[in-house]
Design a protein around this motif. Structure first.
Motif, PDB file in Angstrom:
ATOM      1  N   PHE A 394      47.053  35.899  42.141  1.00 63.63           N
ATOM      2  CA  PHE A 394      46.443  34.796  42.888  1.00 63.63           C
ATOM      3  C   PHE A 394      45.111  34.374  42.275  1.00 63.63           C
ATOM      4  CE2 PHE A 394      49.338  36.741  45.922  1.00 63.63           C
ATOM      5  CZ  PHE A 394      49.944  35.638  46.493  1.00 63.63           C
ATOM      6  N   SER A 395      44.293  35.352  41.896  1.00 64.21           N
ATOM      7  CA  SER A 395      42.977  34.987  41.361  1.00 64.21           C
ATOM      8  C   SER A 395      43.089  34.375  39.973  1.00 64.21           C
ATOM      9  CB  SER A 395      42.061  36.215  41.342  1.00 64.21           C
ATOM     10  OG  SER A 395      42.603  37.248  40.538  1.00 64.21           O
ATOM     11  N   LYS A 396      43.992  34.886  39.144  1.00 61.08           N
ATOM     12  CA  LYS A 396      44.151  34.287  37.812  1.00 61.08           C
ATOM     13  C   LYS A 396      44.782  32.906  37.914  1.00 61.08           C
ATOM     14  CE  LYS A 396      45.045  37.137  34.531  1.00 61.08           C
ATOM     15  NZ  LYS A 396      45.694  38.080  33.591  1.00 61.08           N
ATOM     16  N   GLU A 397      45.702  32.745  38.834  1.00 63.11           N
ATOM     17  CA  GLU A 397      46.288  31.416  39.031  1.00 63.11           C
ATOM     18  C   GLU A 397      45.250  30.415  39.528  1.00 63.11           C
ATOM     19  OE1 GLU A 397      49.414  30.249  38.329  1.00 63.11           O
ATOM     20  OE2 GLU A 397      49.496  32.152  37.276  1.00 63.11           O
ATOM     21  N   ALA A 398      44.287  30.885  40.324  1.00 66.73           N
ATOM     22  CA  ALA A 398      43.224  29.986  40.777  1.00 66.73           C
ATOM     23  C   ALA A 398      42.444  29.442  39.586  1.00 66.73           C
ATOM     24  CB  ALA A 398      42.290  30.724  41.738  1.00 66.73           C
ATOM     25  N   VAL A 399      42.224  30.288  38.580  1.00 67.42           N
ATOM     26  CA  VAL A 399      41.533  29.835  37.370  1.00 67.42           C
ATOM     27  C   VAL A 399      42.385  28.819  36.626  1.00 67.42           C
ATOM     28  CG1 VAL A 399      40.582  30.561  35.154  1.00 67.42           C
ATOM     29  CG2 VAL A 399      40.263  32.003  37.176  1.00 67.42           C
ATOM     30  N   LEU A 400      43.679  29.098  36.486  1.00 71.61           N
ATOM     31  CA  LEU A 400      44.561  28.172  35.764  1.00 71.61           C
ATOM     32  C   LEU A 400      44.705  26.847  36.515  1.00 71.61           C
ATOM     33  CD1 LEU A 400      47.368  30.604  34.519  1.00 71.61           C
ATOM     34  CD2 LEU A 400      45.370  29.761  33.281  1.00 71.61           C
ATOM     35  N   VAL A 401      44.739  26.907  37.835  1.00 73.50           N
ATOM     36  CA  VAL A 401      44.812  25.671  38.629  1.00 73.50           C
ATOM     37  C   VAL A 401      43.566  24.821  38.389  1.00 73.50           C
ATOM     38  CG1 VAL A 401      44.732  24.765  40.978  1.00 73.50           C
ATOM     39  CG2 VAL A 401      46.351  26.568  40.402  1.00 73.50           C
TER      40      VAL A 401
END
Length: 674
Positions: A394-401
């Motif tokens: 979730f946290s890494k996807e937040a960066v990619l988003v």
């Protein structure tokens, strides 16, 4: 009791514990562990209360002037917003876990009292950085952390590795602190205050005269403290310190301070789009370079160290695209699972008797010997690899988003160039991260060979902490939605595009590594069987020819640590060599950055020092010695003239009178002729 009073007590309690530990640690050893644990635990509990009372609402800001300065005032101030209160909870919880873990890990260490006191002082300094609303007070905590890290990394000062690592960490971070301090003064000069709220108000009004220069100066300090390229080289070497120190300093606190600082002052950096692009490039190089280096390391702690550098690159990348919510969300998530990884690595090292992954891959049954570490490390590695539904996903996807949002031109905060740089680097790093996480798990827990030594069950103080940290590693991602209100209301939940990109890259990296590991395992087993006593030379030669392709890059060398001897080298299944190929040797050495710095900086400085030494000894000292030699010789002549003979004195007086008379006559004639 008010929220601000509770917030003041949060950094004060571990500070008092540190002072008491330093004063009474030797004379009252029975109080060392309570003085280490209770103040830190109390700070963690109070930090949770402050966060609950704040509730993600309006920022709380209070200040009192310390002393009149005649120019820019310095104030003791608190600034409590959603970022501050949650990061303080992370610091308090991780520090408490480290103190508990250390009671067992260092139970036989005679220097444990000073170690525990320094950990408490370090915790207090980090909490001061988190809660401070004045940049000069923040700088105090910033520098105290650096001093404490010097002593903690060099805890095993008897070893050359620890001494060198502590000195290197101190010098490199101080190198970054010089432009950082200049940037702080320049920022305060433009804003007329060190108060964060006043500075942000000046930025909003367009009052900064030199935004790019200030942002780049501050970024240099952040690069040193948060181990970003090109000032990241100190962090892998700092693994020479005790494993709990690595978990505290290099997972959740000091290295996160730089990221947190940028998040607090992000509008300052956003005032210069050029600074954001520089930050994006720095983050991209840091992410990719550290991931490649992690894939080539043999020391399990160095793998995790380079992993920390890469994850900090993700956080910096999120800031470069203007999303401080995603950056701090990943900071919190990473702090939990990386602390778990380091503490779990300590259990593995104790059980295996070595830091070397190659040696562990030749050991059978390690997972059964340490089941608590096996399961919790598996959870943490899944979180690190960003596999759903663990926290890291979730946290890494937040960066990619955030990067995708900026890259597609939907952000007015940062240029699309920065978004594309972070997005592409982030996806590639996700693949490499899953690869080295899978490699670590396979080599540590799926080895074959001699049975693992049985050291008995690990203390509850160590295993209990692992399970405590496993909880947020599993479930913290579920808080992505509610936390958005604490972090400027940004989007912290994954999108379909980034989920496919990130998870797909991670799956490819994990599956590729597993396939190559199986292949390498078969080859290593064939080599071991062919070279066993009684087998023919022809069979051995055939097998050696089969494996030459994968084993030719570099010989396997086991790491030597302060408490574990070298393990004899032999065939080991290492998929990292197959993935990196010819790049493996360079990645294992950190792409020779230390050698580059040695030639560019260390050697010239040493040459200059040698020149100064030569000039000082051969030139300056010559004049000094000459100045003393002249009067000494004159005194010797005068001393010889003092014979005590009156006739000699009268003769000398008469001779002198004659000489003066002749000289007077000569001068008179010369003047008359002219």
């Amino acid at each position: 009791m008010s929220t601000t009073t509770l917030a003041v007590l949060v950094p004060l309690l571990p500070f008092l514990g540190a002072v008491a530990g330093l004063l009474f640690g030797r004379s009252a050893p029975g109080f060392v562990r309570p003085l280490a644990i209770l103040p830190t635990l109390g700070a963690a509990v109070l930090a949770v209360l402050v966060a609950v009372r704040h509730g993600g609402g309006k920022a709380i800001d209070t200040a009192t002037e310390l002393t009149p300065t005649g120019s820019v005032p310095i104030e003791l101030s608190l600034h409590l917003d959603g970022f501050a209160v949650l990061v303080a909870v992370l610091v308090g919880v991780v520090a408490t876990c480290v103190q508990l873990y250390s009671t067992a890990y260092l139970r036989e260490d005679p220097r444990y009292p000073s170690y525990a006191a320094l950990v408490s002082l370090f915790t207090s300094a980090m909490l001061l950085v988190v809660y401070s609303g004045d940049l000069m007070v923040l700088l105090v905590g910033w520098e105290v952390m650096g001093i404490c890290s010097y002593f903690l990394v060099g805890h095993y000062w008897e070893t050359e590795a620890a001494r060198s690592a502590s000195l290197k960490a101190f010098l490199v971070t101080k190198l970054g602190d010089v432009p950082f301090l200049i940037g702080l003064f320049a920022l305060a000069a433009d804003a007329g205050s060190f108060r964060i709220t006043k500075i942000l108000g000046t930025v909003a009004a367009g009052g900064l005269d030199h935004p790019t220069l200030i942002a780049l100066l501050l970024l240099a300090g952040v690069a040193g403290k948060s181990a970003q390229f090109p000032l990241h080289t100190w962090l892998p070497d700092a693994m020479a310190g005790p494993t709990p120190v690595s978990a505290l300093i290099h997972a959740a606190t000091m290295v996160a301070a730089g990221v947190y600082f940028i998040a607090r002052l992000l509008p300052v950096f956003a005032a210069s789009r050029a600074a954001l692009v520089v930050m994006a490039v720095m983050a991209a190089v840091t992410m990719l370079g550290s991931a490649l280096a992690a894939l080539a390391q043999d020391d399990i702690k160095r793998v995790l160290a380079y992993s920390t550098v890469g994850q900090l690159g993700y956080m910096t990348g999120a800031l470069a695209v203007g999303d401080r919510g995603a950056a701090v969300f990943h900071l919190l998530s990473h702090g939990a699972f990386k602390a778990l990884l380091f503490l779990g690595a300590g259990v593995i090292i104790h059980a295996a008797g070595t830091n070397s992954l190659a040696a562990m891959s030749r050991t059978d049954g390690l997972a059964k010997r340490i089941p608590d570490a096996f399961w919790t490390m598996t959870i943490a590695l899944l979180a690190l690899a960003a596999i759903p539904p663990f926290a890291g996903f979730f946290s890494k996807e937040a960066v990619l988003v955030a990067a995708e949002h900026t890259a597609t031109g939907h952000s007015e905060f940062a240029p699309s160039t920065a978004g594309w740089i972070v997005l592409v680097a982030g996806v590639l790093t996700a693949l490499l991260t899953a690869a080295y996480a899978t490699r670590l798990w396979l080599m540590a827990f799926r080895g074959t060979g001699a049975p693992a030594p049985d050291h008995g069950r690990e203390p509850v103080a160590m295993t209990g902490v692992l399970w405590l940290l496993a909880i947020p590693s599993i479930g913290f991602g579920l808080a992505a939605g509610p936390l958005a209100d604490w972090f400027d209301g940004g989007q912290l939940t994954p999108t379909l595009t980034t989920s496919i990109l990130g998870t797909g890259a991670a799956a490819i990296g994990a599956m590729l590594t597993y396939a190559l590991w199986q292949r390498a395992t078969v080859r290593a087993a064939a080599v071991a069987a062919a070279t066993a006593p009684g087998n023919g030379l022809a069979a051995a030669a055939a097998v050696a020819a089969t494996v030459a392709e994968s084993e030719a890059e570099t010989p396997e060398v086991a790491e030597v640590t302060h408490d574990h001897p070298a393990v004899p080298a032999g065939p080991a299944a290492d998929p990292g060599k197959a993935i990196l190929g010819p790049l493996h040797r360079h990645a294992a050495d950190g792409f020779h950055l230390d050698a580059v710095y040695d030639r560019l900086f260390v050697r010239p400085v040493r040459a200059a020092a040698s020149l100064v030494r030569f000039l000082d000894r051969e030139v300056v000292d010559t004049y000094v010695r000459g100045a003393g030699t002249g009067p000494r010789l004159l005194g010797s002549l005068v001393r010889r003239a003092q014979t005590g003979n009156v006739q000699s004195y009268l003769s000398a007086l008469l001779a002198g009178a004659v000489v003066l008379a002749i000289a007077t006559a000569v001068l008179a004639n010369v003047n008359a002729g002219s």
